[in-house]
Write a protein that holds these residues in place. Structure first.
Motif, PDB file in Angstrom:
ATOM      1  N   ALA A  57       0.829  -1.202   0.000  1.00  0.00           N
ATOM      2  CA  ALA A  57       0.000   0.000   0.000  1.00  0.00           C
ATOM      3  C   ALA A  57       0.863   1.251   0.000  1.00  0.00           C
ATOM      4  N   ARG A  58       1.926   1.263   0.780  1.00  0.00           N
ATOM      5  CA  ARG A  58       2.810   2.438   0.804  1.00  0.00           C
ATOM      6  C   ARG A  58       3.482   2.647  -0.542  1.00  0.00           C
ATOM      7  N   ARG A  59       3.918   1.576  -1.177  1.00  0.00           N
ATOM      8  CA  ARG A  59       4.575   1.727  -2.477  1.00  0.00           C
ATOM      9  C   ARG A  59       3.611   2.279  -3.520  1.00  0.00           C
ATOM     10  N   LEU A  60       2.392   1.767  -3.534  1.00  0.00           N
ATOM     11  CA  LEU A  60       1.407   2.284  -4.485  1.00  0.00           C
ATOM     12  C   LEU A  60       1.054   3.736  -4.165  1.00  0.00           C
ATOM     13  N   ALA A  61       0.954   4.050  -2.886  1.00  0.00           N
ATOM     14  CA  ALA A  61       0.664   5.430  -2.512  1.00  0.00           C
ATOM     15  C   ALA A  61       1.789   6.371  -2.924  1.00  0.00           C
ATOM     16  N   GLU A  62       3.036   5.930  -2.797  1.00  0.00           N
ATOM     17  CA  GLU A  62       4.158   6.764  -3.227  1.00  0.00           C
ATOM     18  C   GLU A  62       4.128   6.997  -4.732  1.00  0.00           C
ATOM     19  N   LEU A  63       3.775   5.956  -5.499  1.00  0.00           N
ATOM     20  CA  LEU A  63       3.645   6.142  -6.951  1.00  0.00           C
ATOM     21  C   LEU A  63       2.547   7.150  -7.272  1.00  0.00           C
ATOM     22  N   ASP A  64       1.447   7.076  -6.540  1.00  0.00           N
ATOM     23  CA  ASP A  64       0.359   8.009  -6.806  1.00  0.00           C
ATOM     24  C   ASP A  64       0.725   9.416  -6.353  1.00  0.00           C
ATOM     25  N   ARG A  65       1.491   9.565  -5.269  1.00  0.00           N
ATOM     26  CA  ARG A  65       1.965  10.885  -4.851  1.00  0.00           C
ATOM     27  C   ARG A  65       2.859  11.504  -5.927  1.00  0.00           C
ATOM     28  N   ALA A  66       3.694  10.662  -6.559  1.00  0.00           N
ATOM     29  CA  ALA A  66       4.541  11.161  -7.650  1.00  0.00           C
ATOM     30  C   ALA A  66       3.684  11.616  -8.829  1.00  0.00           C
ATOM     31  N   ARG A  67       2.630  10.867  -9.139  1.00  0.00           N
ATOM     32  CA  ARG A  67       1.728  11.278 -10.228  1.00  0.00           C
ATOM     33  C   ARG A  67       1.066  12.606  -9.907  1.00  0.00           C
ATOM     34  N   LEU A  68       0.591  12.754  -8.678  1.00  0.00           N
ATOM     35  CA  LEU A  68      -0.049  14.003  -8.284  1.00  0.00           C
ATOM     36  C   LEU A  68       0.920  15.177  -8.352  1.00  0.00           C
ATOM     37  N   THR A  76       1.854  16.648  -1.367  1.00  0.00           N
ATOM     38  CA  THR A  76       1.336  16.110  -0.112  1.00  0.00           C
ATOM     39  C   THR A  76       2.496  15.797   0.819  1.00  0.00           C
ATOM     40  N   SER A  77       2.172  15.669   2.091  1.00  0.00           N
ATOM     41  CA  SER A  77       3.196  15.402   3.091  1.00  0.00           C
ATOM     42  C   SER A  77       3.734  13.988   2.936  1.00  0.00           C
ATOM     43  N   PRO A  78       5.064  13.815   2.984  1.00  0.00           N
ATOM     44  CA  PRO A  78       5.622  12.460   2.915  1.00  0.00           C
ATOM     45  C   PRO A  78       5.497  11.698   4.228  1.00  0.00           C
ATOM     46  N   VAL A  79       5.034  12.384   5.269  1.00  0.00           N
ATOM     47  CA  VAL A  79       4.912  11.755   6.577  1.00  0.00           C
ATOM     48  C   VAL A  79       3.462  11.279   6.756  1.00  0.00           C
ATOM     49  N   TYR A  80       3.247   9.991   6.585  1.00  0.00           N
ATOM     50  CA  TYR A  80       1.929   9.392   6.806  1.00  0.00           C
ATOM     51  C   TYR A  80       2.130   7.930   7.181  1.00  0.00           C
ATOM     52  N   ASP A  82       1.225   3.766   7.273  1.00  0.00           N
ATOM     53  CA  ASP A  82       0.869   2.768   6.264  1.00  0.00           C
ATOM     54  C   ASP A  82      -0.632   2.524   6.213  1.00  0.00           C
ATOM     55  N   THR A  83      -1.293   2.599   7.362  1.00  0.00           N
ATOM     56  CA  THR A  83      -2.749   2.425   7.365  1.00  0.00           C
ATOM     57  C   THR A  83      -3.448   3.554   6.613  1.00  0.00           C
ATOM     58  N   GLN A  84      -2.875   4.759   6.663  1.00  0.00           N
ATOM     59  CA  GLN A  84      -3.435   5.857   5.881  1.00  0.00           C
ATOM     60  C   GLN A  84      -3.301   5.587   4.385  1.00  0.00           C
ATOM     61  N   ALA A  85      -2.170   5.000   3.990  1.00  0.00           N
ATOM     62  CA  ALA A  85      -1.980   4.660   2.576  1.00  0.00           C
ATOM     63  C   ALA A  85      -3.000   3.625   2.127  1.00  0.00           C
ATOM     64  N   LEU A  86      -3.273   2.636   2.984  1.00  0.00           N
ATOM     65  CA  LEU A  86      -4.256   1.612   2.628  1.00  0.00           C
ATOM     66  C   LEU A  86      -5.643   2.228   2.478  1.00  0.00           C
ATOM     67  N   GLY A  87      -6.042   3.094   3.395  1.00  0.00           N
ATOM     68  CA  GLY A  87      -7.334   3.757   3.278  1.00  0.00           C
ATOM     69  C   GLY A  87      -7.420   4.654   2.056  1.00  0.00           C
ATOM     70  N   TYR A  88      -6.304   5.315   1.723  1.00  0.00           N
ATOM     71  CA  TYR A  88      -6.278   6.177   0.541  1.00  0.00           C
ATOM     72  C   TYR A  88      -6.511   5.376  -0.729  1.00  0.00           C
ATOM     73  N   LEU A  89      -5.835   4.244  -0.857  1.00  0.00           N
ATOM     74  CA  LEU A  89      -5.999   3.422  -2.057  1.00  0.00           C
ATOM     75  C   LEU A  89      -7.408   2.862  -2.156  1.00  0.00           C
ATOM     76  N   ALA A  90      -8.011   2.540  -1.005  1.00  0.00           N
ATOM     77  CA  ALA A  90      -9.367   1.999  -1.027  1.00  0.00           C
ATOM     78  C   ALA A  90     -10.376   3.018  -1.528  1.00  0.00           C
ATOM     79  N   LEU A 164      -6.497  12.242   3.315  1.00  0.00           N
ATOM     80  CA  LEU A 164      -6.193  10.881   3.763  1.00  0.00           C
ATOM     81  C   LEU A 164      -4.696  10.634   3.964  1.00  0.00           C
ATOM     82  N   LEU A 165      -3.848  11.360   3.249  1.00  0.00           N
ATOM     83  CA  LEU A 165      -2.401  11.168   3.409  1.00  0.00           C
ATOM     84  C   LEU A 165      -1.755  12.267   4.232  1.00  0.00           C
ATOM     85  N   GLY A 166      -2.484  13.335   4.520  1.00  0.00           N
ATOM     86  CA  GLY A 166      -1.915  14.427   5.293  1.00  0.00           C
ATOM     87  C   GLY A 166      -1.853  14.090   6.772  1.00  0.00           C
TER      88      GLY A 166
END
Length: 380
Positions: A57-68, A76-80, A82-90, A164-166
């Motif tokens: 989930a963190r790896r996918l969230a980092e890829l999406d942060r790069a896209r954004l 977005t803040s890099p400090v979040y 792993d559970t926040q990353a999972l909720g964000y992807l969901a 969700l990631l902030g």
């Protein structure tokens, strides 16, 4: 107009990548949900399954942060957690699907909106020209709505990531308390440094002039020779003028009255006139900044110019002050020999002044130059 087209094109590319990522995110969310559901009643198994799920989930969230960041300009803040990353992807895959629908609508609108061109070119006998016109107008209207949808979905993407990631509200408050405590201590240190500088200027300059003036007047008073007395009085008069000039210089360095009387632009032009090196001032600020911002901007320019003249031996200096939205950007660049120390007392004091306004100061000074001192000062 060009900037709007460029922004729309970047947002469109970002939504296309987001639609492709939504497929992966949806599959990942489904697989992770089924895997966690299967071991929901088994604590040890749940922990064993949750660990790789959170890593992915963190790896996918980092890829999406790069896209954004790259395509939508959302930081977005890099400090979040792993559970926040999972909720964000969901949640994020739904916006990816919405972005795909909007992009498909834009493609259809573009196709119908430009249909009249190839119909007139490819079909010799277009019997119902009115239907072609209506189809083109409908397509252009759909394209217009789709463009608005592209910008709206891009804004939703930024808000979802920020929410969700902030950092959580409690973390934001704690961080803000630390920043305020640090800036308050920095302001106190800056005030004390300024007091010591004023005391040093008065002791080494004005006080020495006044001592010399007193000695000259004493010698003139005790002298019995009229010619010698006149000569000593003339020297005392000259010394009093020099003391007055130095006192004015100290007062100017403490706070320039021009800043209150004529504004920031006039104060900066006065700095340029008083500098021995040619200084070009470019001022592009629509409205006069509030007094705190104008004061800090003035001292950034004044200190940077003084340091350049004193240490870098430049042949010219360029000062740029401009506003973008609610931020005033100040930059001072010289063509001197470089090597400025950002941790020196002068620049360090400036950094503390800027930080007191929640601004930022950067110094780039490679050996051999050029030196660039830049500050961003938020307004309002």
């Amino acid at each position: 107009m060009r900037d709007m087209v460029r922004r729309g094109a970047r947002c469109a590319v970002g939504l296309i990548w987001g639609a492709a990522a939504a497929v992966v995110e949806l599959l990942f969310t489904a697989v992770a949900g089924l895997a966690l559901l299967a071991v929901a009643a088994w604590p040890a198994g749940r922990r064993a399954v949750l660990r790789p799920v959170l890593v992915c989930a963190r790896r996918l969230a980092e890829l999406d942060r790069a896209r954004l960041r790259i395509w939508l300009g959302v930081h977005t803040s890099p400090v979040y957690e792993d559970t926040q990353a999972l909720g964000y992807l969901a949640c994020r895959w739904t916006l990816g699907v919405l972005g795909a629908v909007v992009m498909l609508s834009a493609a259809i609108g573009l196709g119908y909106g430009t249909s009249w061109t190839y119909l007139w070119l490819l079909v010799d006998d277009v019997r119902n020209s009115a239907s072609v016109l209506y189809t083109s107008l409908g397509g252009l209207f759909l394209l217009f709505l789709a463009v608005q949808g592209i910008l709206a979905v891009a804004e939703l993407e930024g808000k979802l990531a920020g929410r969700l990631l902030g950092p959580r509200h409690q973390e934001q408050l704690e961080r803000r308390i630390v920043e305020l405590s640090t800036s308050r201590a920095a302001v106190v240190d800056a005030v004390n440094d300024e007091r010591r500088r004023i005391e040093r200027d008065l002791h080494d300059g004005v006080q020495q002039r006044l001592v010399a003036l007193g000695m000259l007047l004493g010698r003139a008073r005790r002298s019995q020779d009229p010619d010698r007395r006149d000569r000593l009085l003339r020297q005392a008069h000259d010394e009093s003028r020099r003391a007055l000039d130095e006192l004015r210089e100290v007062a100017w360095r403490v706070y320039p009255t021009t800043l209150d009387e004529a504004g920031l632009r006039a104060a900066l032009e006065t700095v340029a006139e008083r500098t021995s090196v040619p200084v070009a001032v470019e001022y592009d600020v629509a409205e006069e900044p509030e007094r705190a911002v104008a004061t800090v901007a003035y001292f950034v320019v004044c200190e940077a110019v003084t340091n350049a003249v004193k240490h870098a031996a430049p042949s010219r200096i360029r000062v740029v002050v401009r506003s973008e939205g609610k931020t005033v950007h100040v930059s001072v660049q010289d063509d001197g020999r470089g090597g400025a120390d950002a941790g020196g007392s002068g620049l360090f004091g400036l950094a503390r002044r800027v930080a007191a306004l929640d601004g930022s100061l950067s110094v780039a000074s490679p050996p051999g130059g050029p030196t660039l001192v830049a500050a961003e000062l938020p307004c309002g």
